[in-house]
Design a protein around this motif. Structure first.
Motif, PDB file in Angstrom:
ATOM      1  N   TYR A 222      23.292 -12.338  32.466  1.00 59.10           N
ATOM      2  CA  TYR A 222      22.844 -13.568  31.984  1.00 59.10           C
ATOM      3  C   TYR A 222      23.098 -13.963  30.572  1.00 59.10           C
ATOM      4  CZ  TYR A 222      20.177 -17.876  31.018  1.00 59.10           C
ATOM      5  OH  TYR A 222      19.625 -19.231  30.612  1.00 59.10           O
ATOM      6  N   GLU A 223      22.514 -13.016  29.804  1.00 57.73           N
ATOM      7  CA  GLU A 223      22.615 -13.121  28.338  1.00 57.73           C
ATOM      8  C   GLU A 223      24.031 -13.028  27.889  1.00 57.73           C
ATOM      9  OE1 GLU A 223      20.167 -14.199  27.292  1.00 57.73           O
ATOM     10  OE2 GLU A 223      18.381 -13.270  27.897  1.00 57.73           O
ATOM     11  N   PHE A 224      24.726 -12.394  28.340  1.00 54.29           N
ATOM     12  CA  PHE A 224      26.271 -12.223  27.931  1.00 54.29           C
ATOM     13  C   PHE A 224      27.080 -13.637  28.259  1.00 54.29           C
ATOM     14  CE2 PHE A 224      26.861  -7.644  27.360  1.00 54.29           C
ATOM     15  CZ  PHE A 224      27.861  -7.543  26.246  1.00 54.29           C
ATOM     16  N   ASN A 225      26.587 -14.324  29.203  1.00 53.69           N
ATOM     17  CA  ASN A 225      27.039 -15.473  29.487  1.00 53.69           C
ATOM     18  C   ASN A 225      26.504 -16.783  28.813  1.00 53.69           C
ATOM     19  OD1 ASN A 225      29.071 -14.801  31.397  1.00 53.69           O
ATOM     20  ND2 ASN A 225      27.525 -14.760  33.024  1.00 53.69           N
ATOM     21  N   ASN A 226      25.104 -16.683  28.476  1.00 53.28           N
ATOM     22  CA  ASN A 226      24.448 -17.561  27.881  1.00 53.28           C
ATOM     23  C   ASN A 226      24.034 -17.271  26.381  1.00 53.28           C
ATOM     24  OD1 ASN A 226      23.957 -19.847  30.336  1.00 53.28           O
ATOM     25  ND2 ASN A 226      23.660 -17.572  31.015  1.00 53.28           N
ATOM     26  N   ARG A 227      23.295 -16.171  26.058  1.00 52.61           N
ATOM     27  CA  ARG A 227      23.095 -15.766  24.452  1.00 52.61           C
ATOM     28  C   ARG A 227      23.266 -14.466  24.305  1.00 52.61           C
ATOM     29  NH1 ARG A 227      16.647 -17.408  25.874  1.00 52.61           N
ATOM     30  NH2 ARG A 227      17.025 -15.845  27.253  1.00 52.61           N
TER      31      ARG A 227
END
Length: 505
Positions: A484-489
């Motif tokens: 998730y974080e790689f795609n968003n934050r």
């Protein structure tokens, strides 16, 4: 049915809807282009008002189809500041088409349809409201004028508060079948669990030919609060760190009022553990209801849970490996340690899932600090939708309650790292005090959860089996967070990396 002027504007509206939908926070497929929008149905919400509920069919460029609710209102006056947020188009005669959620007339009609248990006929289906008579008599003041306001918080649905007494959620992306949130809210209210806002009513759309129904809206009691659990815990932690940094004497931690405030967060974490266990006990209480009756966590259920967790972990490893060169140095070091220990991590994950005992049941499914309303001395649990990216069928699946527990522990870990990051604290002293706080709130949360659910059959009875199952879901959650974080934050990816590192160490 369609009024004459709506027939005249429907084609123009369809042309403007793709651009409008793409700009909406609640539109689910922002990464895809819209090929076409069709209006499947138009339901007039109130006589003598040009306000409608549209059911949209959205065709995407990859061939997939999604359905959405789209309230609209046709207004003669210039849109207000609020209405301009939802302005779709202006007609040649000077009238405006706006998103109905920003029109008080539509909001009133929506509320009245649910509270009155009304039925509205459209072209291809029927919109029907239903009300929980057990609760409604306590809340309705028939002489009181309806007042409403739209909540501005970014989310995947639209929310309205009525008379500071009711909370309505209008679902935007629609799917066939029972919606887990309405189902869970109703069930928990009936079991007597008092720390979820009581279920008041709902609205469904039934298609004539298909004989299938879509959940459109949920109405619950509005719980007055001073914020969510995330705000409460992170605010106290930030204040603690700032106070400690402003003094040369760390022993001042042991002086009032700082110590009192910190100890109160431990007490609130304990209460949260108790409330979480009470929720799971309520959700496991009806063993004759097929939709809620617990099942043994073994065999196919265990294999499916392991396969899903392993898939997330493998995806996380691939993302880390593919992006190693763009990670900042400290994060890259964490990522390299994870990749170098890939076999150990996957073996450990497999081992943890061999733990025996416990059951699967309906759970919250997306449990974190942001899903708690904080009243000042207690918590109410909200948003039983599950993970929005999953289908309704997936969200209604029974799972181990330790998935909820692991979700909350991971959220507390995020709270610590958010507090340090927001204060730009990278010194050892701040990290030391933050770790002490994190260890204590987690310990308080877990111990009171287990104490309240001590003899529950949905938990592994043996300590070693309990801990192994919990670690399995902590690892899965951290792997999901990396993706998730790689795609968003991307600048937050170090947080789940630290999570996995702490488990394998």
């Amino acid at each position: 049915m369609f009024e004459t002027n709506f027939n005249d504007i429907s084609e123009g509206l369809k042309k403007h809807l793709p651009a409008y939908l793409s700009s909406c926070r609640w539109f689910a497929s922002k990464t895809k282009d819209i090929a076409e929008v069709d209006i499947l149905d138009c339901l007039p919400m109130k006589r003598n008002l040009k306000t409608y509920m549209l059911i949209l069919r959205v065709a995407l460029d990859d061939g997939s189809i999604e359905h959405y609710s789209m309230p609209i209102s046709v207004i003669d006056k210039a849109p207000s500041k609020e209405q301009k947020i939802g302005q779709i188009l202006t007609l040649e005669d000077g009238t405006h088409i706006i998103e109905g959620i920003f029109d008080v007339g539509f909001r009133d009609a929506l509320f009245e349809t649910i509270i009155g248990g009304k039925t509205i006929e459209g072209i291809n289906g029927v919109l029907s409201g239903s009300v929980n008579t057990k609760y409604i008599s306590h809340f309705i003041d028939h002489g009181k004028k309806i007042s409403s306001k739209v909540l501005a918080a970014e989310q995947s649905n639209s929310s309205v508060i009525y008379n500071d007494s009711f909370f309505l959620k209008l679902y935007r992306k629609l799917e066939i079948g029972p919606h887990p949130e309405a189902e869970m809210a109703h069930f928990l209210s009936e079991t007597g669990f008092t720390h979820v806002p009581p279920f008041i009513g709902s609205m469904k759309y039934m298609q004539n030919e298909e004989k299938t129904w879509l959940e459109i809206a949920l109405l619950q009691e509005y719980v007055k609060n001073i914020g969510d659990g995330w705000t409460y815990f992170t605010t106290v932690l930030k204040n603690t760190i700032k106070t400690l940094k402003s003094t040369d004497d760390a022993d001042k931690y042991f002086l009032l009022p700082l110590k009192e405030e910190i100890n109160r967060t431990y007490a609130m974490a304990s209460l949260l553990g108790k409330r979480t266990a009470e929720m799971h006990l309520a959700l496991s209480s009806d063993r004759k209801n097929d939709s809620f009756a617990p099942l043994p966590f073994k065999g196919e259920a265990k294999n499916e849970a392991y396969a899903k967790a392993r898939l997330w972990m493998e995806q996380a490893m691939k993302i880390l490996n593919d992006n190693m060169q763009i990670l900042p140095s400290p994060t890259a070091k964490l990522a390299r340690n994870i990749i170098d220990n890939q076999k150990l991590i996957l073996d450990r994950l497999k081992y943890y899932f061999t733990a025996s005992g416990g059951e699967i049941l309906r759970i919250h499914g997306d449990y974190h600090l942001g899903q708690l309303l904080f009243t000042g001395n207690d918590f109410f649990i909200i948003d039983f939708e599950g993970e929005p990216a999953r289908s309704l069928r997936e969200r209604r699946k029974k799972q181990s309650p330790l998935k909820d527990v692991s979700g909350m522990i991971r959220s507390l870990h995020y709270a610590v790292n958010y507090a340090l990051k927001s204060l730009a604290c990278d010194d050892e002293a701040s990290s030391f005090w933050a770790k002490i706080w994190y260890d204590n709130v987690c310990s308080s949360f877990l111990s009171f959860y287990r104490q309240e659910a001590m003899d529950a059959s949905f938990l592994p009875a043996d300590d070693e089996e309990f801990n192994a199952t919990l670690k399995a879901f902590l690892m899965e959650k951290a792997a999901y967070e990396i993706c998730y974080e790689f795609n968003n934050r991307p600048d937050w990816v170090h947080i789940p990396l630290k999570g996995i590192e702490s488990i394998i160490n």
